[in-house]
Scaffold this active site. Sequence first.
Site, PDB file in Angstrom:
ATOM      1  N   GLU A 122      -4.356  -2.915   5.780  1.00 61.58           N
ATOM      2  CA  GLU A 122      -5.565  -2.512   5.045  1.00 61.58           C
ATOM      3  C   GLU A 122      -5.330  -2.520   3.540  1.00 61.58           C
ATOM      4  O   GLU A 122      -6.242  -2.790   2.752  1.00 61.58           O
ATOM      5  CB  GLU A 122      -6.041  -1.133   5.518  1.00 61.58           C
ATOM      6  CG  GLU A 122      -5.405   0.073   4.881  1.00 61.58           C
ATOM      7  CD  GLU A 122      -3.932   0.238   5.202  1.00 61.58           C
ATOM      8  OE1 GLU A 122      -3.220   0.847   4.376  1.00 61.58           O
ATOM      9  OE2 GLU A 122      -3.489  -0.223   6.277  1.00 61.58           O
ATOM     10  N   ASP A 123      -4.091  -2.241   3.094  1.00 59.95           N
ATOM     11  CA  ASP A 123      -3.788  -2.244   1.667  1.00 59.95           C
ATOM     12  C   ASP A 123      -3.984  -3.628   1.061  1.00 59.95           C
ATOM     13  O   ASP A 123      -4.630  -3.788   0.018  1.00 59.95           O
ATOM     14  CB  ASP A 123      -2.359  -1.750   1.434  1.00 59.95           C
ATOM     15  CG  ASP A 123      -1.352  -2.432   2.366  1.00 59.95           C
ATOM     16  OD1 ASP A 123      -1.748  -3.300   3.177  1.00 59.95           O
ATOM     17  OD2 ASP A 123      -0.158  -2.098   2.302  1.00 59.95           O
ATOM     18  N   ASN A 124      -3.443  -4.636   1.729  1.00 57.30           N
ATOM     19  CA  ASN A 124      -3.579  -6.011   1.260  1.00 57.30           C
ATOM     20  C   ASN A 124      -5.037  -6.448   1.256  1.00 57.30           C
ATOM     21  O   ASN A 124      -5.509  -7.092   0.307  1.00 57.30           O
ATOM     22  CB  ASN A 124      -2.751  -6.942   2.146  1.00 57.30           C
ATOM     23  CG  ASN A 124      -2.804  -8.389   1.683  1.00 57.30           C
ATOM     24  OD1 ASN A 124      -2.570  -8.679   0.520  1.00 57.30           O
ATOM     25  ND2 ASN A 124      -3.114  -9.290   2.588  1.00 57.30           N
ATOM     26  N   GLY A 132      -7.041  -4.841  -1.615  1.00 58.78           N
ATOM     27  CA  GLY A 132      -6.747  -5.545  -2.856  1.00 58.78           C
ATOM     28  C   GLY A 132      -7.453  -6.882  -2.937  1.00 58.78           C
ATOM     29  O   GLY A 132      -8.055  -7.225  -3.963  1.00 58.78           O
ATOM     30  N   GLY A 175       0.742  -1.244   0.000  1.00 55.24           N
ATOM     31  CA  GLY A 175       0.000   0.000   0.000  1.00 55.24           C
ATOM     32  C   GLY A 175       0.770   1.290   0.000  1.00 55.24           C
ATOM     33  O   GLY A 175       0.264   2.309   0.457  1.00 55.24           O
TER      34      GLY A 175
END
Length: 461
Positions: A304-306, A309, A263
Amino acid sequence: MRLSTTAVDWHNTVIISPTVDDDPTAQDWHHVFSVCLSIVGLIWYVFIWSAGLLGCWTARKRYRNRPNHQTATTLSSSVPGVSILRPLKGLDTNLLENLESSFRQDYPNFEVLLSVADEHDKALPVVYELLAKYPNVNARVIIGALLYIVPQEGDVVDVGANPKVNNLIRPYNEAVHDVLWVLDSNVAVAPGTLARAVEILSRPSSHPNTPRRRIALVHHVVFAVLTRGSTFGARVEEAFLNTNLAKMYIAINAAAVDSCVVGKSNLFRRSDLERLDGSLVPRQQQRDNGQQRGLAAFGRFLAEDNMIGLSLWHELDLRHDLSCDVAHNALGDMSLSDYVWRRVRWIRVRKYTSFVATLLEPFTESAMLGVIAAASMQFLTGVTHHLFLPIHFSIWILIDLDVYASLAGHALPSSKRWEFLVAWVVREMLAFPIWLLAIMGDEVEWRGGRYKVLRNGEVTH
């Protein structure tokens, strides 16, 4: 079968027992098992090498011939507007240069929203300096991270445990445009990065495994840059980010078998996020149980980025793509201990959301993979590890250096070659001990907070 006798004074009984080691049947089974294990080891070796070569080849193809973008010369009314969100906390290395790269994007229609959790944050003087320097850029600062949500019962609760998400909620809600570009405060990007990312976001996936799927997220490979105050830990981090991590990250995204997103720099649509709840259950199979949606739904995850996605991929059946640009991550004062605990933190964070991949991770590293392949080769062919391992490590590092050159736009400078190689060796040797340390615990520290990672991937304070 040879028999051995052992006299035991137990009711005057003589026990006669076979020596199993001399049993031909047992020997045959042992040999067959060893052969099968060696073959599996070599198949795994070839598989990991294939992934590494895919990453190397894709890096050459994608990053060594970056096309000129045309979007910036187009009228602003004909391109989608973009809101650039930059969550800040403290004085990151090269903060001024990092943030300034957002103001200097060669794109006709964007705004910059810089957010801090409180009015005493040390990043604010830098922000105000940039606002004064670029008065013609549509930019503003937002102070105050937490958003309180009032459910039907009238209770007041905060968004979640993740401080980055809490810091992003207000700019996320206040952004004028649907297309959002979330950039970490410790990365800088080239002026044409936004234009090229928007172009990718506006077209369907061209990957043969995912034909006609809409691109919902554009992300960038991280490229570490050492600064004047960089210490040895930062050099080890550079060796990791610019070789092995980049190589496998590019390979996984080239294969497009599942979501793999870091992210540091992500471009997506808010309208897509508003349909997500982080459950990873396909949207048509979800029940309307009042589950929180949008960015706030990911406040319960530290990665949160993973999770964003994965949710775009599995809940909406949408796809991602890598731009031909990189996110330059400035590294400063980082001790070797800082590096170790940073790696421990992210292994612990993702081990429940990507359990199989995390479990197999040490078997993808050069040291353990080389040992497995050397033992297999010696058993099957008689080639000794003294011959095999030097060849294995030599080719491995040549591939890593080629990936570095693709991302950097030039080969590793000769002036830093030995320092880099020492850091590379230390990184490779630390890979398994770090993994072992990470897999045995569930607590992590990040940005001054301490968190416990739960089995569903969520975190609590």
